[in-house]
Design an enzyme around this catalytic site. Structure first.
Site, short mmCIF file in Angstrom:
data_model
loop_
_atom_site.label_atom_id
_atom_site.label_comp_id
_atom_site.label_asym_id
_atom_site.label_seq_id
_atom_site.Cartn_x
_atom_site.Cartn_y
_atom_site.Cartn_z
N VAL A 1 0.98 -1.22 -0.03
CA VAL A 1 0.14 0.19 0.04
C VAL A 1 0.83 1.33 0.01
CG1 VAL A 1 -1.63 1.34 1.07
CG2 VAL A 1 -1.87 -1.11 1.12
N CYS A 2 0.46 2.18 -0.83
CA CYS A 2 1.27 3.63 -0.77
C CYS A 2 2.94 3.40 -1.22
CB CYS A 2 1.00 4.06 0.58
SG CYS A 2 1.30 5.94 0.67
#
Length: 229
Positions: A102-103
């Protein structure tokens, strides 16, 4: 009873807590799940939201998992320079069914050599840095490429986790989880992407990054070069 699933989340100092806690909240509801927050030690880990998270296991205690997930945050740069962290990611990814992020966690996967030739999402402010690690930056909010699954910046982790839940447990269960969390977004402002936020807001964000992580892009590029990419 669904098949058992062991999920390992990497935990490191200055992690963006929502990168981690958003997907944890969703994925923990897949049923028959064992979930670990894995760090180098069991000492409390300070997040970017100024509270601590407590690891449930160390690298040595979790040599493998069915699903590996790497969150992002300002702490990713230091983690990319930590050989123990990169070694653990490589070890777990070698046998994992799903390797995910994520990210800016995707940059950590990249630094570990786990995204060569894969499309990947990332936070919009760092997305192009993926190319330094042999990955193909992708602008989508959630990206599937074989067993690599990635989410964009921060809140995209919830969308990522719901899409992953659908892939593993089926769409009906993912819809049930979404309803149980009342995930029905209606943001008060249309400012969630650089294309819509306006130049002034984008400039303010970039100034914030430079204040708290000066020379971040140059540092990441240097790490990629030192790692042989």
């Amino acid at each position: 009873m669904p098949e058992p699933l062991h999920i390992a989340f990497l935990l490191f100092p200055d992690v963006t807590q929502l990168d981690l806690t958003g997907p944890v909240q969703v994925l923990s509801r897949m049923g028959n799940v064992t979930l670990d927050l894995v760090a180098k030690t069991r000492d409390p880990v300070r997040t970017d939201a100024l509270f601590d998270l407590h690891p449930t296991a160390t690298f040595a205690e979790v040599p493998r998992a069915d699903l590996l997930c790497v969150p992002g945050g300002f702490g990713t740069v230091a983690a990319m320079e930590d050989a123990d962290t990169l070694d653990w990611l490589r070890q777990v990814a070698a046998e994992a069914t799903w390797v995910t992020s994520v990210c800016t966690g995707s940059l950590l996967l990249g630094a570990a050599g786990l995204l060569r030739g894969y499309r990947s999402a990332c936070h919009w402010g760092s997305r192009e840095q993926l190319a330094w690690f042999g990955a193909e930056p992708a602008p989508e909010r959630v990206v599937f490429d074989r067993n690599r699954v990635s989410g964009g910046g921060v809140t995209a982790g919830i969308d990522f986790a719901l899409a992953l839940t659908a892939a593993i447990r089926g769409e009906a269960h993912a819809r049930f989880v979404q309803l149980s969390l009342e995930y029905d977004p209606a943001p008060p402002f249309d400012a969630g992407s650089p294309e819509r936020a306006g130049a002034e807001t984008v400039a303010r964000y970039r100034a914030m990054v430079e204040k708290f992580a000066p020379g971040r892009a140059e540092t990441v590029k240097g790490i990629a070069e030192r790692l042989g990419f």
